[in-house]
Structure formats: C-alpha cells, structure tokens
Scaffold this motif. Sequence first.
Motif, short mmCIF file in Angstrom:
data_model
loop_
_atom_site.label_atom_id
_atom_site.label_comp_id
_atom_site.label_asym_id
_atom_site.label_seq_id
_atom_site.Cartn_x
_atom_site.Cartn_y
_atom_site.Cartn_z
N UNK A 59 -13.91 -15.56 58.07
CA UNK A 59 -12.77 -16.31 57.52
C UNK A 59 -13.23 -17.54 56.75
N UNK A 60 -14.29 -18.16 57.21
CA UNK A 60 -14.79 -19.37 56.52
C UNK A 60 -15.35 -19.04 55.14
N UNK A 61 -15.64 -17.77 54.89
CA UNK A 61 -16.21 -17.35 53.60
C UNK A 61 -15.16 -16.77 52.65
N UNK A 62 -13.99 -16.43 53.18
CA UNK A 62 -12.96 -15.82 52.34
C UNK A 62 -12.32 -16.85 51.43
N UNK A 63 -11.87 -16.37 50.29
CA UNK A 63 -11.23 -17.27 49.33
C UNK A 63 -10.06 -16.58 48.64
N UNK A 94 -8.20 4.00 51.36
CA UNK A 94 -8.52 5.21 50.61
C UNK A 94 -7.27 5.98 50.19
N UNK A 95 -6.18 5.81 50.93
CA UNK A 95 -4.93 6.49 50.60
C UNK A 95 -4.35 5.97 49.28
N UNK A 96 -4.83 4.83 48.79
CA UNK A 96 -4.33 4.23 47.56
C UNK A 96 -4.93 4.80 46.30
N UNK A 97 -5.94 5.66 46.43
CA UNK A 97 -6.54 6.34 45.27
C UNK A 97 -6.94 5.40 44.16
N UNK A 98 -6.60 5.80 42.93
CA UNK A 98 -7.00 5.05 41.73
C UNK A 98 -6.22 3.75 41.54
N UNK A 99 -5.22 3.50 42.36
CA UNK A 99 -4.45 2.26 42.26
C UNK A 99 -5.23 1.06 42.81
N UNK A 100 -6.23 1.33 43.63
CA UNK A 100 -6.96 0.25 44.30
C UNK A 100 -7.79 -0.57 43.32
N UNK A 101 -7.94 -1.86 43.58
CA UNK A 101 -8.81 -2.67 42.73
C UNK A 101 -10.26 -2.26 42.95
N UNK A 102 -11.06 -2.39 41.92
CA UNK A 102 -12.46 -1.98 42.00
C UNK A 102 -13.32 -2.98 42.77
N UNK A 103 -12.86 -4.20 42.91
CA UNK A 103 -13.73 -5.26 43.45
C UNK A 103 -13.39 -5.63 44.90
N UNK A 104 -12.97 -4.63 45.69
CA UNK A 104 -12.66 -4.91 47.09
C UNK A 104 -13.93 -5.13 47.90
N UNK A 105 -13.80 -5.96 48.92
CA UNK A 105 -14.85 -6.09 49.93
C UNK A 105 -14.50 -5.06 50.99
N UNK A 106 -15.44 -4.20 51.32
CA UNK A 106 -15.18 -3.17 52.31
C UNK A 106 -15.79 -3.55 53.65
N UNK A 107 -14.99 -3.44 54.69
CA UNK A 107 -15.47 -3.69 56.05
C UNK A 107 -15.22 -2.42 56.84
N UNK A 123 -21.02 -8.48 43.97
CA UNK A 123 -21.02 -9.86 43.46
C UNK A 123 -20.35 -10.81 44.45
N UNK A 124 -19.16 -10.47 44.90
CA UNK A 124 -18.43 -11.35 45.83
C UNK A 124 -19.16 -11.41 47.17
N UNK A 125 -19.71 -10.29 47.60
CA UNK A 125 -20.44 -10.24 48.86
C UNK A 125 -21.65 -11.18 48.81
N UNK A 126 -22.37 -11.19 47.70
CA UNK A 126 -23.54 -12.07 47.60
C UNK A 126 -23.14 -13.54 47.56
N UNK A 127 -21.97 -13.83 46.99
CA UNK A 127 -21.46 -15.21 46.98
C UNK A 127 -21.18 -15.71 48.39
N UNK A 128 -20.79 -14.80 49.25
CA UNK A 128 -20.40 -15.18 50.61
C UNK A 128 -21.58 -15.69 51.42
#
Length: 146
Positions: free
Chosen positions: A19-23, A107-120, A138-143
């Motif tokens: 949480x301290x890394x999320x923005x 995954x149920x969102x198919x092609x509607x999903x943003x490409x830059x999600x952080x996956x956990x 990119x975002x993961x390395x910033x964290x």
Amino acid sequence: MKFKIENLEDLEKFARKLASKLQNRDVISLIGDLGAGKTTLVQYLAKELGVDDYVTSPTFAIVNIYYGDFQINHLDLYRIEDPSELEQIDYETYFYPDGITFIEWAAMGGDYLPEDMIEIEITQVDDKRIIEIKGNVDRFSEMGEI
C-alpha cells in the motif's frame, strides 16, 4: 518478486508494504483460485489506504467503491460471461481511474483491460500462500523493493 505468506498477520504486513508503494491511477489485477485470499488482500490494502468501511467482495455488485486516501474501486469479474458486458458499467472509469482499482478475475475482461496493470498472483499451497507480483514492468520497477 515472490512472497511467502504463512498467516493473516503476514498478509497484513505484505499489504502494509504494498500500500505504501501504490499511487493514483494504479490498476491491480488479482489472480488466484476461489478462496486464495484476493478479497482479504484488498481488505487489508484498503485499510492501509485509509478506508474505514468494511470491504466486501463485489461478486454480485461487480463494483464496490470506497473512499480513503484515494478512491478505491474494487471489481470482481467472476460473473461476467462476455467481456462486452463491461460496457454496461462504464469500465473506463475503473480501468483508467482517478484513484486505485483492484480487479478480481480480471481475465474475464478480455481486450477491455488496460495493458499496464500490475498483476498479483496468489497461489494456495496447503494452508500457506505464495504471492507473486508481475506485469507492468515499468510501474513495478518504480515501486522498488516491497
């Protein structure tokens, strides 16, 4: 990056660090089988992000919104049968948020999903969990280190 979670206390500590890394504008996809702990992780993260309300699974509502340090959008796409159903909930508001979005069963969102999600990904091994953070390099390395 992988984390071994042996109990709820470990999960809460992990959530505190993450949480301290999320923005603002982060979108987090939560991957895991039923009962893996996706909603529990969101509960801990929301608490760390200043949400006072009790966070519940949005399985039937599809979207729950909470307010804390950020607007927290919590989606569960488990019941989506076709990705086009997302058009009925103004998905862009949640996938490109002014706030932070957590998506269970993304995954149920198919092609509607943003490409830059952080996956956990949460994998259940006996009574323990392994959490792996991946996606959005990119975002993961910033964290930095969590």
